[in-house]
Design an enzyme around this catalytic site. Structure first.
Site, PDB file in Angstrom:
ATOM      1  N   ALA A 152       0.804  -1.225   0.000  1.00  0.00           N
ATOM      2  CA  ALA A 152       0.000   0.000   0.000  1.00  0.00           C
ATOM      3  C   ALA A 152       0.838   1.277   0.000  1.00  0.00           C
ATOM      4  O   ALA A 152       0.450   2.282  -0.590  1.00  0.00           O
ATOM      5  CB  ALA A 152      -0.932  -0.004   1.204  1.00  0.00           C
TER       6      ALA A 152
ATOM      7  N   THR B  49       0.239   5.060  -1.645  1.00  0.00           N
ATOM      8  CA  THR B  49      -0.115   6.233  -0.838  1.00  0.00           C
ATOM      9  C   THR B  49       0.580   7.476  -1.393  1.00  0.00           C
ATOM     10  O   THR B  49       0.045   8.576  -1.313  1.00  0.00           O
ATOM     11  CB  THR B  49       0.263   6.068   0.651  1.00  0.00           C
TER      12      THR B  49
ATOM     13  N   ASP C 179      -4.582  -1.158  -8.065  1.00  0.00           N
ATOM     14  CA  ASP C 179      -4.874   0.104  -8.734  1.00  0.00           C
ATOM     15  C   ASP C 179      -4.333   0.217 -10.152  1.00  0.00           C
ATOM     16  O   ASP C 179      -4.504   1.242 -10.797  1.00  0.00           O
ATOM     17  CB  ASP C 179      -4.339   1.262  -7.887  1.00  0.00           C
TER      18      ASP C 179
ATOM     19  N   HIS D  22      -3.774  -9.475  -5.166  1.00  0.00           N
ATOM     20  CA  HIS D  22      -5.132  -9.138  -4.721  1.00  0.00           C
ATOM     21  C   HIS D  22      -6.020  -8.710  -5.874  1.00  0.00           C
ATOM     22  O   HIS D  22      -7.064  -8.095  -5.662  1.00  0.00           O
ATOM     23  CB  HIS D  22      -5.080  -8.044  -3.653  1.00  0.00           C
TER      24      HIS D  22
ATOM     25  N   SER E  41       5.608  -1.923   1.952  1.00  0.00           N
ATOM     26  CA  SER E  41       4.814  -2.954   2.624  1.00  0.00           C
ATOM     27  C   SER E  41       5.353  -3.137   4.026  1.00  0.00           C
ATOM     28  O   SER E  41       6.562  -3.187   4.230  1.00  0.00           O
ATOM     29  CB  SER E  41       4.875  -4.283   1.874  1.00  0.00           C
TER      30      SER E  41
END
Ligand code: ZN
Length: 247
Positions: free
Chosen positions: A22, A26, A102, A119, A193
């Protein structure tokens, strides 16, 4: 200093693997779903079984997709994504394993066959029965305009964004590809991560066991910093922009 050490490791690598979480996104303005203030602190996830069994929950899921509330709509790759794309283009990096949904690695120029999505992908949808790909823009018109919950134009099956939902098993093909790439890696580079979510968090140590070097760039300390050859608690874009300059 650490950036020079990271540059050395990249210079020596022949088949590096990049692993992103993530924190990679960000820096493109996409909130970490699991963090305080992230989407799962504001709303309950819709589990896979609920999506399949409940029309009401499917409607809610699709409402979330088009409301932008999930956070990735309109996001663009950042300096870190472009640096990774340069490493792939220069033949340094064989595969990019990502926990992100994304599509920003592909958007930054990494060929899709080099990206392994643990994912899934939130930027398109697939039929749960026949696997046919459906574009969100096409489904949007009938959902928002006519209130029709998307169904497959080929077989009539349920259509869902191509993400791995809560309660859905990890995708076996992606997991096998990720493991094979990890076993073949001579450098395993973790970007953004915290390495807490298994099974994905097992990859760095798998690589390390096979003799790969391990490098971690993450703003916060991670569970596996003590095993790494180099650790940088800094912004990914700033570090990689410096270590992997454009031509
Ligand atoms: Zn279908």
């Amino acid at each position: 200093m650490s950036r020079e050490r990271l540059a050395d490791l990249i210079r020596e690598a022949r088949r590096a693997v990049v692993f992103t979480g993530a924190g990679m996104s960000t820096e493109s303005g996409i909130p970490d779903f699991r963090s305080p203030g992230g989407v799962w602190s504001k709303m309950r996830p819709i589990y896979f079984d609920e999506f399949v069994s409940s029309e009401e929950r499917r409607r809610e899921a699709w409402t979330r997709v088009y409301s932008g509330v999930l956070g990735w709509t309109g996001a663009k790759p950042n300096a870190g994504h472009y640096a990774v794309a340069r490493l792939v283009a220069r033949g340094k990096v064989a595969a990019v394993i990502t926990q992100n949904v994304d599509n920003l690695h592909q958007d930054s120029g990494v060929p899709s066959e080099r990206v392994i999505e643990l994912h899934g992908n939130a930027t398109y949808a697939t039929c749960l029965d026949c696997g046919l790909r459906h574009e969100l823009e096409v489904l949007k018109q009938s959902f928002l305009g006519l209130g029709e919950i998307p169904s497959c134009r080929a077989c009539g099956g349920l259509v869902k964004t191509a993400t791995i939902s809560f309660g859905q098993p990890m995708p076996p093909v992606a997991m096998a590809r990720a493991e094979a790439a990890t076993l073949a890696a001579d450098l395993f580079l973790v970007l953004g991560s915290s390495l807490v979510v298994y099974p994905a968090a097992g990859f760095p140590l798998l690589a390390k066991d096979k003799g790969a070097r391990l490098a971690i760039v993450n703003r916060e300390p991670t569970e596996q910093d003590q095993f790494a050859d180099v650790v940088l608690h800094e912004e990914i874009g700033a570090v990689l922009g410096d270590v992997v300059p454009a031509d």
